[in-house]
Design a protein around this motif. Structure first.
Motif, mmCIF file in Angstrom:
data_model
loop_
_atom_site.group_PDB
_atom_site.id
_atom_site.type_symbol
_atom_site.label_atom_id
_atom_site.label_comp_id
_atom_site.label_asym_id
_atom_site.label_seq_id
_atom_site.Cartn_x
_atom_site.Cartn_y
_atom_site.Cartn_z
ATOM 1 N N LYS A 18 34.328 2.818 -39.007
ATOM 2 C CA LYS A 18 34.252 4.271 -38.868
ATOM 3 C C LYS A 18 33.020 4.678 -38.056
ATOM 4 O O LYS A 18 33.081 5.587 -37.231
ATOM 5 N N GLU A 19 31.918 4.009 -38.329
ATOM 6 C CA GLU A 19 30.688 4.324 -37.605
ATOM 7 C C GLU A 19 30.808 3.929 -36.133
ATOM 8 O O GLU A 19 30.354 4.650 -35.244
ATOM 9 N N ILE A 20 31.443 2.809 -35.888
ATOM 10 C CA ILE A 20 31.601 2.351 -34.512
ATOM 11 C C ILE A 20 32.473 3.317 -33.719
ATOM 12 O O ILE A 20 32.172 3.655 -32.564
ATOM 13 N N LYS A 23 30.369 6.350 -32.828
ATOM 14 C CA LYS A 23 29.307 6.123 -31.847
ATOM 15 C C LYS A 23 29.843 5.627 -30.504
ATOM 16 O O LYS A 23 29.225 5.841 -29.466
ATOM 17 N N PHE A 24 30.989 4.967 -30.525
ATOM 18 C CA PHE A 24 31.558 4.378 -29.308
ATOM 19 C C PHE A 24 33.027 4.800 -29.166
ATOM 20 O O PHE A 24 33.939 3.987 -29.347
ATOM 21 N N PRO A 25 33.263 6.077 -28.894
ATOM 22 C CA PRO A 25 34.637 6.593 -28.871
ATOM 23 C C PRO A 25 35.530 5.958 -27.810
ATOM 24 O O PRO A 25 36.758 5.996 -27.934
ATOM 25 N N ASN A 26 34.956 5.389 -26.775
ATOM 26 C CA ASN A 26 35.773 4.768 -25.727
ATOM 27 C C ASN A 26 36.119 3.309 -26.014
ATOM 28 O O ASN A 26 36.808 2.664 -25.225
ATOM 29 N N VAL A 27 35.618 2.828 -27.139
ATOM 30 C CA VAL A 27 35.880 1.437 -27.505
ATOM 31 C C VAL A 27 37.083 1.391 -28.453
ATOM 32 O O VAL A 27 37.109 2.069 -29.470
ATOM 33 N N LYS A 28 38.058 0.611 -28.109
ATOM 34 C CA LYS A 28 39.212 0.397 -28.969
ATOM 35 C C LYS A 28 38.998 -0.882 -29.762
ATOM 36 O O LYS A 28 38.739 -1.943 -29.200
ATOM 37 N N ILE A 29 39.105 -0.782 -31.077
ATOM 38 C CA ILE A 29 38.835 -1.928 -31.931
ATOM 39 C C ILE A 29 40.134 -2.434 -32.544
ATOM 40 O O ILE A 29 40.931 -1.669 -33.094
ATOM 41 N N ASN A 30 40.339 -3.714 -32.448
ATOM 42 C CA ASN A 30 41.484 -4.362 -33.069
ATOM 43 C C ASN A 30 40.985 -5.172 -34.252
ATOM 44 O O ASN A 30 40.242 -6.135 -34.090
ATOM 45 N N PHE A 31 41.382 -4.766 -35.451
ATOM 46 C CA PHE A 31 40.921 -5.429 -36.658
ATOM 47 C C PHE A 31 41.816 -6.614 -36.993
ATOM 48 O O PHE A 31 43.037 -6.483 -37.051
ATOM 49 N N ILE A 32 41.214 -7.748 -37.245
ATOM 50 C CA ILE A 32 41.953 -8.947 -37.628
ATOM 51 C C ILE A 32 41.478 -9.358 -39.019
ATOM 52 O O ILE A 32 40.339 -9.782 -39.198
ATOM 53 N N ALA A 33 42.340 -9.198 -40.010
ATOM 54 C CA ALA A 33 41.970 -9.513 -41.389
ATOM 55 C C ALA A 33 42.117 -10.999 -41.672
ATOM 56 O O ALA A 33 42.929 -11.689 -41.055
ATOM 57 N N GLU A 271 25.157 -3.823 -28.570
ATOM 58 C CA GLU A 271 24.898 -2.393 -28.746
ATOM 59 C C GLU A 271 25.439 -1.910 -30.086
ATOM 60 O O GLU A 271 24.835 -1.062 -30.754
ATOM 61 N N ILE A 272 26.575 -2.437 -30.496
ATOM 62 C CA ILE A 272 27.165 -2.063 -31.782
ATOM 63 C C ILE A 272 26.297 -2.551 -32.933
ATOM 64 O O ILE A 272 26.049 -1.823 -33.900
ATOM 65 N N LEU A 273 25.802 -3.775 -32.821
ATOM 66 C CA LEU A 273 24.907 -4.287 -33.854
ATOM 67 C C LEU A 273 23.644 -3.441 -33.955
ATOM 68 O O LEU A 273 23.155 -3.160 -35.050
ATOM 69 N N LYS A 274 23.125 -3.008 -32.826
ATOM 70 C CA LYS A 274 21.951 -2.140 -32.837
ATOM 71 C C LYS A 274 22.266 -0.828 -33.551
ATOM 72 O O LYS A 274 21.458 -0.331 -34.347
ATOM 73 N N ALA A 275 23.461 -0.272 -33.279
ATOM 74 C CA ALA A 275 23.845 1.007 -33.888
ATOM 75 C C ALA A 275 23.947 0.898 -35.408
ATOM 76 O O ALA A 275 23.590 1.836 -36.140
ATOM 77 N N LEU A 276 24.433 -0.241 -35.895
ATOM 78 C CA LEU A 276 24.615 -0.419 -37.332
ATOM 79 C C LEU A 276 23.326 -0.773 -38.063
ATOM 80 O O LEU A 276 23.301 -0.811 -39.294
#
Length: 379
Positions: A18-20, A23-33, A271-276
């Motif tokens: 949710k945070e990503i 902060k990064f609206p142009n990034v599409k995330i594909n979750f792999i459980a 950059e994502i790690l920095k944001a978190l």
């Protein structure tokens, strides 16, 4: 780096997404459980692209075996990232795993303490536990509160041995990769095992489980991590100390976010790690009741202020200082051979608690059998 458009493959997703997205609206995330057919080995074999991995330190050996770990040291230097702002024990934990590399950032920690049910203590007129107790004092309380009353069984204490080893206060390791030796037959390991098997040996307490603390609500004390509980008559104190290691709290049990070695977007992933790990984000999760991964005193002080009742995290009026010991145990070694030892240790624990074997015999047998199996694996 600018917020460029990219697809990121994220292994083992959590609410951090949710945070990503914010902060990064142009990034599409594909979750792999995680799951059957979706282990790290499976994904590597299939050629699945992975950019970010959520893991505990105990996943590192498997990730190393599949060559998914990536040392971020150069990215940290290039970005002038101050690694000293992170929880130092969590950083050192992973350094001890490998050759001193940084394979991920801790983004949260597990809240570990001795939880207790005030109703049970009140019912039997026993004083509540206190911060700074020893395990011996906790054991005496457990003996007093393990009893039958009007047909209801009450249990003095519950825990899960494997978890207590993972956060053990004596900095014990199953295997020393430097000396290439199994380490379970020495006096410190015997002390540790005997401490917890004695609780399981209290007549009537052998059936106690951590689930009973929250469901049946008939367990007086539980050494574990915080969960979602539907009653409010609980509180917590610091995890009891070993008198042989006074003042030493549990090891950290962090959740890490790692950049995969296969990632084609390592700069963006960093950059994502920095944001978190920013003070802003860590302050928000701390207030909501998630242990932060930074050492900022103001963020630690704010823990649980806002609460999150919807997720069972309401610490209002609770002794939240119990989660923050003044000094933590140094990190244990984590190796690819740990499972070989752990499966035998778990059996030994049960045998010792049941009185089938004494601790010296049980641990010596684990030492010998584990050493033999590890040697056969190395050949």
């Amino acid at each position: 780096m600018s917020n460029a458009s990219a697809n990121l493959e994220w292994y083992n997703a959590t609410d951090f997404g949710k945070e990503i997205k914010a902060k990064f609206p142009n990034v599409k995330i594909n979750f792999i459980a995680t799951g059957k057919g979706m282990t790290p080995q499976d994904l590597v074999v299939s050629g699945q692209q992975i950019d970010l991995i959520i893991s505990s330190i105990f996943s590192f050996p498997l990730l190393a075996e599949t060559n998914l770990l990536y040392d971020m040291s150069e990215l940290i230097k290039k970005n002038n990232y101050d690694i000293n702002r992170l929880e130092p024990y969590a950083v050192e934990y992973q350094k001890q795993f490998g050759s001193g590399g940084i394979y991920g950032f801790p983004i949260s920690n597990a809240p570990v303490a001795l939880f207790y049910n005030k109703d049970i203590f009140d019912k039997f007129g026993v004083a509540y536990p206190k911060d700074g107790m020893t395990w011996d004092e906790a054991y005496e309380l457990a003996r007093k509160l393990t009893r039958m009353d009007n047909g209801t069984s009450y249990y003095g204490f519950s825990t899960r041995y494997p978890f207590m080893y993972n956060v053990n206060q004596l900095s014990l390791s199953y295997y020393d990769p430097k000396a290439q030796k199994v380490l379970v037959s020495d006096d410190k390991f015997r002390l540790f095992m005997e401490n917890f098997t004695r609780f399981a040996s209290i007549p009537g307490n052998e059936k106690a489980t951590t689930d009973m603390f929250s469901k049946e609500k008939n367990v007086a004390m539980m050494a574990y991590q915080f969960g979602k509980w539907d009653f409010d008559s609980w509180d917590m104190v610091s995890l009891p100390y070993f008198k042989e290691a006074p003042g030493i709290g549990p090891q950290v049990y962090p959740t890490y976010m790692n950049i995969s070695s296969t990632s084609k977007h390592k700069e963006l992933a960093f950059e994502i790690l920095k944001a978190l790990t920013t003070d802003d984000y860590q302050m928000r999760i701390s207030k909501a009741g998630t242990l932060p991964s930074v050492r900022n005193p103001e963020i630690i002080k704010a823990f649980g202020e806002a609460g999150d009742p919807a997720n069972g995290k309401n610490y209002k009026g609770k002794n939240v200082g119990a989660f923050f010991p003044a000094k933590r145990a140094n990190a244990s070694f984590v190796t690819k051979y740990d499972d070989i030892v752990a499966k035998r240790i778990n059996t030994a624990f049960t045998d010792i608690a049941a009185g089938k074997k004494d601790s010296n015999t049980a641990l010596r047998e684990v030492q010998e059998a584990s050493t033999a199996e590890i040697q056969s694996v190395k050949k």
